[in-house]
Design an enzyme around this catalytic site. Structure first.
Site, short mmCIF file in Angstrom:
data_model
loop_
_atom_site.label_atom_id
_atom_site.label_comp_id
_atom_site.label_asym_id
_atom_site.label_seq_id
_atom_site.Cartn_x
_atom_site.Cartn_y
_atom_site.Cartn_z
N PHE A 37 0.80 -1.22 0.00
CA PHE A 37 0.00 0.00 0.00
C PHE A 37 0.83 1.27 0.00
O PHE A 37 0.34 2.33 -0.36
CB PHE A 37 -0.91 0.04 1.23
CG PHE A 37 -1.84 -1.11 1.29
CD1 PHE A 37 -2.86 -1.24 0.36
CD2 PHE A 37 -1.69 -2.09 2.26
CE1 PHE A 37 -3.74 -2.31 0.41
CE2 PHE A 37 -2.56 -3.17 2.31
CZ PHE A 37 -3.59 -3.28 1.39
N GLY A 38 2.06 1.16 0.44
CA GLY A 38 2.84 2.38 0.61
C GLY A 38 4.09 2.36 -0.22
O GLY A 38 4.50 1.35 -0.77
N ASP A 210 8.34 -5.60 14.42
CA ASP A 210 8.80 -6.12 13.13
C ASP A 210 10.30 -5.86 12.93
O ASP A 210 10.73 -5.38 11.88
CB ASP A 210 8.00 -5.50 11.98
CG ASP A 210 8.21 -6.21 10.67
OD1 ASP A 210 8.83 -7.30 10.66
OD2 ASP A 210 7.76 -5.69 9.64
#
Ligand code: ADE
Length: 349
Positions: A37-38, A210
């Site tokens: 998405f980015g 993450d």
């Protein structure tokens, strides 16, 4: 939340208008990275720190689709975390944001890290790696290496100064950075710096969630910076994640309790740090080769753990094992890891 305009979303966050950077003073350049998405693009920012004539190369994170509310929300969330965090040498720092654009979009401006992500850097330097570890896991500091270390600033490492480049320069570093070799000393320095960055995050009560070599960026002078914290992780990358339920999860970096009970904590970040160390000392291999998803979880529950990589000194192998203790409370804290690495370095040189 889907119905909230960006302005509304920003309004309910402790967003400080002082971070606002005029969109027209940002000249967008090439793409540095992209996910579902980015994307991240390189850009020139005019007057980042007030001086009009001041032009700085920056990285701009933006959502690809102007209609994707979830992606936008994730980036808003990352901006909020960056504002809360404040600045640290071993974190990719926030420089500004463009929230008041005419079309519904959000730009988050962060420091540009010239050498890209650690995973790619390690893979690209496999052919000019200088191994300083013998078969028994002892660090070999011969006269030549010691000379390089001293010349390249190993001394500063002990003084906790901003580290300088440890690379053994084979060519003009500016003309071709792949001409720089990577040594065991570099790997140890990056491991130490990442622990410092994570210690800072932990002190600010921020969970990374993450931590992996793909999310560490390398800046000038051998500086390693932790990047991509917060919710944004769910949105920006596809590669290493595995679908569990509806979310894409970095299974091979996740602590056992995160996999079985979805529990995340600073101590689960410590587990991920152990996997990151394994990536560093294998020069960017994918963890648990041949093991996938559910098999991996079953093996971990039975007590299986990865072995010390050949390029890792004994002490780094011990840190990895301690990060992978089944009981999160038995794992070391990031400050203890910093201590373990620096005391090891003092005793060998
Ligand atoms: N790729 C993703 N983020 C980056 C950054 N801040 N600097 C350089 N490359 C990047």
């Amino acid at each position: 939340n889907e119905d909230l305009s960006l302005d509304d979303q920003i309004e309910i966050l402790p967003y400080d208008r002082r971070w606002e950077f005029p969109r027209n003073r940002l000249k967008l350049g090439v793409q540095l990275g992209a996910g579902c998405f980015g994307r991240v693009v390189k850009a020139e920012a005019v007057g980042v720190k007030d001086a009009e004539e001041n032009v700085q190369t920056v990285a701009v994170k933006m959502v690809r689709s102007q209609t994707n509310a979830a992606a936008l929300e994730a980036l808003v969330s990352e901006l909020k975390i960056l504002i809360h965090l404040g600045a640290h040498l071993n974190v990719v720092n926030l420089l500004g944001a463009c929230t008041k654009t005419l079309i519904r979009e959000l730009f988050v401006i962060v420091e540009y890290c010239r050498f890209g992500n650690l995973q790619s850097y390690l893979i690209n330097h496999r052919n000019n790696f200088v191994n300083q570890v013998d078969k028994l896991g002892n660090l070999l500091i011969d006269a030549a290496i010691q000379e390089i270390n001293t010349a390249a600033g190993m001394n500063r490492f002990y003084e906790y100064e901003p580290p300088v480049s440890f690379g053994v320069c084979q060519k003009d570093p500016d003309s071709n950075f792949y001409g720089m070799s990577v040594s065991t000393a570099d790997l140890i320095s990056w491991s130490f710096q990442i622990a410092r960055g994570m210690d800072y995050l932990a002190s600010k009560k921020v969970l990374h969630g993450d931590l992996a070599a793909r999310n560490v960026l390398l800046a000038d002078d051998g500086v390693a910076k932790v990047a991509d914290f917060g919710m944004a992780r769910k949105m920006y990358y596809e590669g290493n994640y595995q679908q569990t339920g509806q979310k894409l999860m970095p299974v091979k970096w996740m602590a056992i309790e995160s996999l079985t009970d979805r529990i995340f904590s600073t101590q689960s970040d410590v587990w991920s740090y152990g996997v990151l160390l394994w990536e560093i000392f294998t020069l960017g291999k994918v963890p648990y080769p041949g093991l996938e998803g559910n098999t991996l979880v079953r093996q971990l529950e039975k007590g299986y753990r990865m072995e010390k990589p050949d390029f890792a000194p004994t002490c780094m192998g011990e840190i990895m094992s301690s990060c992978w203790k089944a009981d999160p409370k038995e794992r070391p804290s990031f400050s203890e890891i910093e201590e373990m690495i620096s005391s090891q370095m003092e005793s060998t040189v």
